[in-house]
Design a protein around this motif. Sequence first.
Motif, PDB file in Angstrom:
ATOM      1  N   LEU A 271     -88.418  27.810  16.381  1.00 59.57           N
ATOM      2  CA  LEU A 271     -89.513  27.115  15.707  1.00 59.57           C
ATOM      3  C   LEU A 271     -90.454  26.497  16.726  1.00 59.57           C
ATOM      4  O   LEU A 271     -90.170  26.443  17.918  1.00 59.57           O
ATOM      5  CB  LEU A 271     -88.945  26.036  14.792  1.00 59.57           C
ATOM      6  N   GLY A 272     -91.580  26.033  16.245  1.00 62.09           N
ATOM      7  CA  GLY A 272     -92.538  25.338  17.101  1.00 62.09           C
ATOM      8  C   GLY A 272     -93.098  26.239  18.174  1.00 62.09           C
ATOM      9  O   GLY A 272     -93.383  27.406  17.953  1.00 62.09           O
ATOM     10  N   LYS A 273     -93.243  25.690  19.375  1.00 62.39           N
ATOM     11  CA  LYS A 273     -93.840  26.438  20.481  1.00 62.39           C
ATOM     12  C   LYS A 273     -92.991  27.635  20.906  1.00 62.39           C
ATOM     13  O   LYS A 273     -93.485  28.540  21.558  1.00 62.39           O
ATOM     14  CB  LYS A 273     -94.063  25.513  21.680  1.00 62.39           C
ATOM     15  N   ALA A 274     -91.729  27.643  20.541  1.00 64.45           N
ATOM     16  CA  ALA A 274     -90.822  28.733  20.940  1.00 64.45           C
ATOM     17  C   ALA A 274     -90.827  29.894  19.937  1.00 64.45           C
ATOM     18  O   ALA A 274     -90.072  30.834  20.092  1.00 64.45           O
ATOM     19  CB  ALA A 274     -89.410  28.193  21.082  1.00 64.45           C
TER      20      ALA A 274
END
Length: 89
Positions: A66-69
Amino acid sequence: MIDLRWLSPLNIDGVLKAVKDCKNILIVDESRQTGSLSEEILTRLYEEGVTQPMKRLTAEDSFIPLGKAFDCTLPSVEQVVEKACSFKN
């Protein structure tokens, strides 16, 4: 390049028609390697008697980042090019 517009039900007749004249088939799937749509497509092509060289490139088996990954497990442009160029002509 075939961009599937819907996945369920899989239009295998359309896929077969689209790959009929292809020299090589590379299936690129943003899903995990295990349990992905690319497994079904590769299997169905094989079961339907497609004889062209076939390969697939998938995301890594992992939890969904999730997020930046979010894209760290997805196939990269470089990986797609490398896999496509790996067919023996």
